[in-house]
Design a protein around this motif. Sequence first.
Motif, PDB file in Angstrom:
ATOM      1  N   ASP A  37     -42.947  -3.602  -0.385  1.00  0.00           N
ATOM      2  CA  ASP A  37     -43.790  -4.804  -0.476  1.00  0.00           C
ATOM      3  C   ASP A  37     -44.720  -4.917  -1.426  1.00  0.00           C
ATOM      4  N   LEU A  38     -45.027  -3.641  -1.904  1.00  0.00           N
ATOM      5  CA  LEU A  38     -45.839  -4.223  -3.282  1.00  0.00           C
ATOM      6  C   LEU A  38     -45.171  -4.676  -4.440  1.00  0.00           C
ATOM      7  N   VAL A  39     -43.805  -3.675  -4.669  1.00  0.00           N
ATOM      8  CA  VAL A  39     -42.842  -4.301  -5.745  1.00  0.00           C
ATOM      9  C   VAL A  39     -42.681  -5.599  -5.320  1.00  0.00           C
ATOM     10  N   ASN A  40     -42.166  -6.076  -4.273  1.00  0.00           N
ATOM     11  CA  ASN A  40     -41.735  -7.342  -4.013  1.00  0.00           C
ATOM     12  C   ASN A  40     -42.977  -8.501  -4.206  1.00  0.00           C
ATOM     13  N   TYR A  41     -44.236  -8.016  -3.952  1.00  0.00           N
ATOM     14  CA  TYR A  41     -45.215  -9.012  -4.493  1.00  0.00           C
ATOM     15  C   TYR A  41     -45.246  -9.247  -5.824  1.00  0.00           C
ATOM     16  N   TYR A  42     -45.301  -8.064  -6.658  1.00  0.00           N
ATOM     17  CA  TYR A  42     -45.279  -8.295  -8.140  1.00  0.00           C
ATOM     18  C   TYR A  42     -44.065  -9.013  -8.930  1.00  0.00           C
ATOM     19  N   LEU A  43     -42.821  -8.821  -8.215  1.00  0.00           N
ATOM     20  CA  LEU A  43     -41.703  -9.582  -8.485  1.00  0.00           C
ATOM     21  C   LEU A  43     -41.806 -11.137  -8.147  1.00  0.00           C
ATOM     22  N   SER A  44     -42.712 -11.408  -7.093  1.00  0.00           N
ATOM     23  CA  SER A  44     -42.881 -12.894  -6.712  1.00  0.00           C
ATOM     24  C   SER A  44     -43.666 -13.660  -7.634  1.00  0.00           C
ATOM     25  N   VAL A  45     -44.615 -12.751  -8.381  1.00  0.00           N
ATOM     26  CA  VAL A  45     -45.449 -13.439  -9.260  1.00  0.00           C
ATOM     27  C   VAL A  45     -45.266 -12.711 -10.938  1.00  0.00           C
ATOM     28  N   ALA A  46     -44.282 -12.382 -11.074  1.00  0.00           N
ATOM     29  CA  ALA A  46     -43.980 -11.754 -12.407  1.00  0.00           C
ATOM     30  C   ALA A  46     -44.013 -12.461 -13.551  1.00  0.00           C
ATOM     31  N   PRO A  47     -43.920 -13.762 -13.751  1.00  0.00           N
ATOM     32  CA  PRO A  47     -44.204 -14.355 -14.813  1.00  0.00           C
ATOM     33  C   PRO A  47     -45.700 -14.564 -15.177  1.00  0.00           C
ATOM     34  N   GLY A  48     -46.746 -14.285 -14.035  1.00  0.00           N
ATOM     35  CA  GLY A  48     -48.026 -14.422 -14.344  1.00  0.00           C
ATOM     36  C   GLY A  48     -48.453 -13.089 -14.484  1.00  0.00           C
ATOM     37  N   ALA A  49     -47.860 -12.121 -13.669  1.00  0.00           N
ATOM     38  CA  ALA A  49     -48.462 -10.673 -14.135  1.00  0.00           C
ATOM     39  C   ALA A  49     -48.036 -10.209 -15.379  1.00  0.00           C
ATOM     40  N   LEU A  50     -46.705 -10.447 -15.812  1.00  0.00           N
ATOM     41  CA  LEU A  50     -46.224 -10.086 -17.032  1.00  0.00           C
ATOM     42  C   LEU A  50     -47.038 -10.716 -18.249  1.00  0.00           C
ATOM     43  N   ALA A  51     -47.534 -11.981 -17.935  1.00  0.00           N
ATOM     44  CA  ALA A  51     -48.286 -12.341 -18.976  1.00  0.00           C
ATOM     45  C   ALA A  51     -49.607 -11.688 -19.653  1.00  0.00           C
ATOM     46  N   GLY A  52     -49.971 -11.016 -18.478  1.00  0.00           N
ATOM     47  CA  GLY A  52     -51.203  -9.945 -18.896  1.00  0.00           C
ATOM     48  C   GLY A  52     -50.809  -8.737 -19.388  1.00  0.00           C
ATOM     49  N   ILE A  53     -49.487  -8.234 -19.358  1.00  0.00           N
ATOM     50  CA  ILE A  53     -49.286  -6.974 -19.711  1.00  0.00           C
ATOM     51  C   ILE A  53     -48.035  -6.899 -20.643  1.00  0.00           C
ATOM     52  N   GLN A  54     -47.439  -8.014 -21.088  1.00  0.00           N
ATOM     53  CA  GLN A  54     -46.267  -8.015 -21.943  1.00  0.00           C
ATOM     54  C   GLN A  54     -46.459  -7.389 -23.266  1.00  0.00           C
ATOM     55  N   ASP A  55     -45.972  -6.655 -23.787  1.00  0.00           N
ATOM     56  CA  ASP A  55     -46.032  -6.536 -25.226  1.00  0.00           C
ATOM     57  C   ASP A  55     -47.260  -5.609 -25.429  1.00  0.00           C
ATOM     58  N   ARG A  56     -47.897  -5.048 -24.487  1.00  0.00           N
ATOM     59  CA  ARG A  56     -49.008  -4.357 -24.474  1.00  0.00           C
ATOM     60  C   ARG A  56     -48.894  -2.943 -23.990  1.00  0.00           C
ATOM     61  N   PRO A  57     -49.321  -1.792 -24.816  1.00  0.00           N
ATOM     62  CA  PRO A  57     -49.450  -0.654 -24.235  1.00  0.00           C
ATOM     63  C   PRO A  57     -50.243  -0.591 -22.769  1.00  0.00           C
ATOM     64  N   ILE A  58     -49.713   0.055 -21.825  1.00  0.00           N
ATOM     65  CA  ILE A  58     -50.227  -0.049 -20.540  1.00  0.00           C
ATOM     66  C   ILE A  58     -50.841   1.609 -20.041  1.00  0.00           C
ATOM     67  N   VAL A  59     -51.920   1.827 -19.442  1.00  0.00           N
ATOM     68  CA  VAL A  59     -52.080   3.178 -18.977  1.00  0.00           C
ATOM     69  C   VAL A  59     -51.811   2.951 -17.278  1.00  0.00           C
ATOM     70  N   LEU A  60     -51.059   4.284 -17.092  1.00  0.00           N
ATOM     71  CA  LEU A  60     -50.626   4.090 -15.708  1.00  0.00           C
ATOM     72  C   LEU A  60     -51.615   4.723 -14.998  1.00  0.00           C
ATOM     73  N   LYS A  61     -52.216   3.913 -14.062  1.00  0.00           N
ATOM     74  CA  LYS A  61     -53.269   4.349 -12.867  1.00  0.00           C
ATOM     75  C   LYS A  61     -52.583   4.454 -11.577  1.00  0.00           C
ATOM     76  N   ARG A  62     -52.171   5.706 -11.287  1.00  0.00           N
ATOM     77  CA  ARG A  62     -51.358   5.956 -10.114  1.00  0.00           C
ATOM     78  C   ARG A  62     -51.828   6.454  -8.982  1.00  0.00           C
ATOM     79  N   PHE A  63     -51.328   5.619  -7.994  1.00  0.00           N
ATOM     80  CA  PHE A  63     -51.844   6.052  -6.683  1.00  0.00           C
ATOM     81  C   PHE A  63     -50.577   6.688  -5.774  1.00  0.00           C
ATOM     82  N   VAL A  64     -50.438   7.738  -6.202  1.00  0.00           N
ATOM     83  CA  VAL A  64     -49.330   8.298  -5.438  1.00  0.00           C
ATOM     84  C   VAL A  64     -49.031   8.465  -4.146  1.00  0.00           C
ATOM     85  N   ASN A  65     -50.519   8.431  -3.435  1.00  0.00           N
ATOM     86  CA  ASN A  65     -50.524   8.554  -2.191  1.00  0.00           C
ATOM     87  C   ASN A  65     -51.128   7.284  -1.544  1.00  0.00           C
ATOM     88  N   GLY A  66     -51.117   6.241  -2.073  1.00  0.00           N
ATOM     89  CA  GLY A  66     -51.520   4.839  -1.540  1.00  0.00           C
ATOM     90  C   GLY A  66     -52.839   4.532  -1.912  1.00  0.00           C
TER      91      GLY A  66
END
Length: 435
Positions: A37-66
């Motif tokens: 569901d979370l992946v599909n959310y980000y794909l549904s707003v991908a142009p907007g989400a990518l505008a904020g991160i594209q071509d930028r190094p990114i720190v991975l803040k990982r919630f492996v247990n949700g």
Amino acid sequence: MVKETASKVLSLEGREVHITNPDKLYFSSQARVTKLDLVNYYLSVAPGALAGIQDRPIVLKRFVNGAEGEAFYQKRAPDKRPPWLRTVTLSFPSGRIAEEVVVDDAAGLAWIVNLGCIELHPHPVRSGDLDHPDELRIDLDPIPGVGWDDVRRVALEVQALLEELGLRGWPKTSGSRGMHVNVRIEPRWTFTEVRRAAVALSRAVERRAPTLASSKWWKEERHGVFLDYNQNAKDRTTCSAYSVRPLPDARVSTPLSWSEVPDCVPADFTMFTVPPRFAKMGDPHSNMNEAPGSLQKLLELAAKDEAAGLGDAPWPPHFRKMEREAPRVMPSRAKSATKKPRIKMPLIVVANSPDKAAALAGLERWKKKHAQIASLLAVDDVLVDSMRGRSSTWTRIRVNLRHVPEAQRPQQETPDPDDDPTREWRERWKKKAKQ
């Protein structure tokens, strides 16, 4: 025999991304959201989400247990990654370097979300120039007890000041209690200069709205809405546009137009409501890159403040001591120039936990236990600190008893809960230092 973990393969612009454990619940208390569901959310707003991160190094803040589990920060790109995923090498104030992921497309976005990245945390630089930010970040952070109306008022003061300086701010909800205003700038100033401009802006907004806004770093001096200028220091990141936040309702850091700010409500923007909003109106920040601005007037304002005797503001504790920086010590613990006895604020710790909700529940238990004392506290007497460990954050809650008669002040008790994840390694470090 080990049961094979189910996975789903997504084909995105000719690239395959494996979503492991797609049915794993990432939100379960209020919203019911799976990893897919979370992946599909980000794909549904991908142009907007990518505008904020594209071509930028990114720190991975990982919630492996949700969202309800503990998160950890991963600066270094995983060894096992797709060959098409770019990386760049960053240097940090500590002198260390790290190879970080750069996301260029929807496939890369889905790949990092599969790692448990509920939020997106890009640096304010492009991969082609890692030393000169192209974004000034204004983080409006209300202290406990301050309402949303005050956040909106301060945001509008920020807008007015930026317009006077010839700059354009782009507002978005933080997805929590505050608001962010990003300013696209020409990438010709260093991190130190951009932070200096942010300090000047914070102080100017405080002068314009002295009862609402604060530029003070130390929590015991803050009031109202704090303008966190240190979010512009090198190595600091904030959640970007369309980031889902780990709150029970799966709230989203949502770009707004300025006309929406006076009436907006953060709870209206969740991963369930933002996709239809995005489909209907698009991204309010789509033109952000068209007219980068100059920091010259803000830096002139900084020079005027310094000439009037305002020195550099405190830096985050893990940065080296900077030239012209005042002593990096809480005012209540500082020694005066005349060597008067040091006066300490009567602070007690009531909760330590990697889980902020658990720490806040501990605060409520403390208030119930000390109901008469709690009734004497001012709004800013409760200090909720987000503490940085080696790879994660945890919450410390302190209570300032300055408004409680000394004879009635409770003694320091064992915090409830008392789970400081840094205690063990700090104690080992102290023992090693003594050897």
